[in-house]
Design a protein around this motif. Structure first.
Motif, PDB file in Angstrom:
ATOM      1  N   LEU A 164       0.753  -1.278  -0.086  1.00 31.86           N
ATOM      2  CA  LEU A 164      -0.222   0.044  -0.147  1.00 31.86           C
ATOM      3  C   LEU A 164       0.803   1.207   0.060  1.00 31.86           C
ATOM      4  O   LEU A 164       0.707   2.160  -0.672  1.00 31.86           O
ATOM      5  N   LEU A 199      -4.637 -10.183  -2.510  1.00 32.23           N
ATOM      6  CA  LEU A 199      -4.096  -9.400  -3.681  1.00 32.23           C
ATOM      7  C   LEU A 199      -5.057  -9.494  -4.938  1.00 32.23           C
ATOM      8  O   LEU A 199      -5.525  -8.496  -5.501  1.00 32.23           O
ATOM      9  N   MET A 234       0.355  -2.477  -7.427  1.00 30.53           N
ATOM     10  CA  MET A 234       0.140  -3.481  -6.553  1.00 30.53           C
ATOM     11  C   MET A 234       0.464  -4.799  -6.783  1.00 30.53           C
ATOM     12  O   MET A 234       0.964  -5.782  -5.906  1.00 30.53           O
ATOM     13  N   THR A 240     -10.572  -2.924  -7.806  1.00 33.87           N
ATOM     14  CA  THR A 240      -9.777  -1.869  -8.891  1.00 33.87           C
ATOM     15  C   THR A 240     -10.737  -1.879 -10.141  1.00 33.87           C
ATOM     16  O   THR A 240     -11.313  -1.008 -10.796  1.00 33.87           O
ATOM     17  N   LEU A 292      -8.254  -6.955  -4.068  1.00 37.06           N
ATOM     18  CA  LEU A 292      -7.514  -5.687  -4.401  1.00 37.06           C
ATOM     19  C   LEU A 292      -7.801  -5.439  -5.958  1.00 37.06           C
ATOM     20  O   LEU A 292      -8.312  -4.380  -6.451  1.00 37.06           O
ATOM     21  N   ASN A 328      -2.361   1.966 -10.217  1.00 38.19           N
ATOM     22  CA  ASN A 328      -2.339   1.423  -9.177  1.00 38.19           C
ATOM     23  C   ASN A 328      -2.547  -0.014  -8.942  1.00 38.19           C
ATOM     24  O   ASN A 328      -1.993  -0.803  -8.163  1.00 38.19           O
TER      25      ASN A 328
END
Length: 301
Positions: free
Chosen positions: A73, A261, A218, A268, A264, A214
């Protein structure tokens, strides 16, 4: 006339697929997505929850896992704003000005797309490593980049900086600079022109670029793996932590972090889908809006 009608009919037959062709293509696309995307993703979550929710949460509570999540992050929080500034500046420069070397600059922006992330990591080791070009000087001043968080951030910036710029450059080039010139003629400053004219026009492209940047920040593995040193709990973001756990045969813990992960990434993707839906809705509303009638002219005697 008949010849024209015949030719039009032939073109219509040539460009209209039979229903079985359309459904076959749709079925192949869905089967491909199911086999190579949905099934592996479902397998990650199934393996993560194989020993129950308690084992899943316990794997995420582990100190090294928290350190990996925090580092991921932090890296994204530093990388995305820096690439946002660079992307807007580069897109503005390329789209609004003509200068010698413009094509070369555009090619340089695309360089991370063609260079392997592993090679990018090796470049930073060559420059900032202990035996690199700047390594002795950095070591003499107590500055550590490679095998530390700064190296991870720099490598991530390198592999992600084209995303925002490449979203904005074609958009700005298509829009031209007439509106900006009109604003300047009317007395607007450079900042006012950007904030009230340029930014609203590129808003959706900017959002897409930030989302993609982003997501890549990540999930980056190759470049970060080279410059991190794999120091557990210090320089291992989530992708590297998953690799370490998997190599140690801690499959449940590895898939638990991998599922986080993946979550996330799904968040997104959901944000991107919502942004696209809003954009299409606004464009459709603008297209359906009737044009404003011109104000009547007043003639004074």
């Amino acid at each position: 006339m008949s010849g024209t009608t015949t030719s039009i009919g032939q073109r219509r037959i040539a460009t209209t697929e039979a229903p079985w062709v359309r459904w076959t293509l749709i079925g192949l696309a869905l089967a491909w997505l199911l086999l190579f995307l949905l099934l592996p993703l479902a397998a990650v979550f199934a393996e993560a929850l194989r020993k129950g929710v308690g084992a899943y949460l316990e794997a995420l509570k582990e100190p090294d896992a928290w350190a990996a999540i925090r580092l991921t992050l932090i890296t994204a929080a530093i990388t995305v704003p820096l690439n946002l500034v660079f992307g807007v500046a580069a897109a503005w420069c390329i789209a609004k000005y003509e200068f010698r070397g413009k094509a070369f600059l555009t090619t340089l922006i695309d360089l991370p797309f063609s260079v392997s992330p592993v090679v990018a990591g090796l470049m930073y080791v060559l420059v900032f490593g202990a035996q690199g070009w700047l390594g002795p000087w950095l070591d003499g001043h107590g500055i550590k980049i490679v095998f530390a968080v700064p190296g991870i951030v720099l490598a991530t910036i390198f592999v992600t900086f084209p995303f925002i710029a490449r979203e904005l450059i074609p958009l700005m080039q298509a829009q031209g600079n007439e509106e900006e010139q009109a604003a300047i003629v009317l007395g607007a400053s450079g900042w006012q022109t950007f904030w009230y004219v340029t930014l609203p026009n590129i808003k959706w492209g900017l959002i897409y670029g930030v989302i993609l940047c982003n997501a890549r920040a990540m999930g980056e593995f190759g470049a970060v793996s080279v410059v991190s040193g794999h120091i557990r709990g210090q320089t291992t973001p989530m992708p590297l932590h998953v690799e370490i756990l998997y190599n140690e045969y801690q499959s449940v813990a590895a898939f638990s972090v991998a599922s986080l992960l993946a979550l996330l990434a799904l968040v997104t993707l959901a944000i991107k889908s919502v942004a696209e839906w809003k954009h299409e809705r606004l464009m459709k509303a603008a297209a359906e809006m009737p044009p404003e009638a011109p104000a009547p002219l007043k003639v004074t005697p």
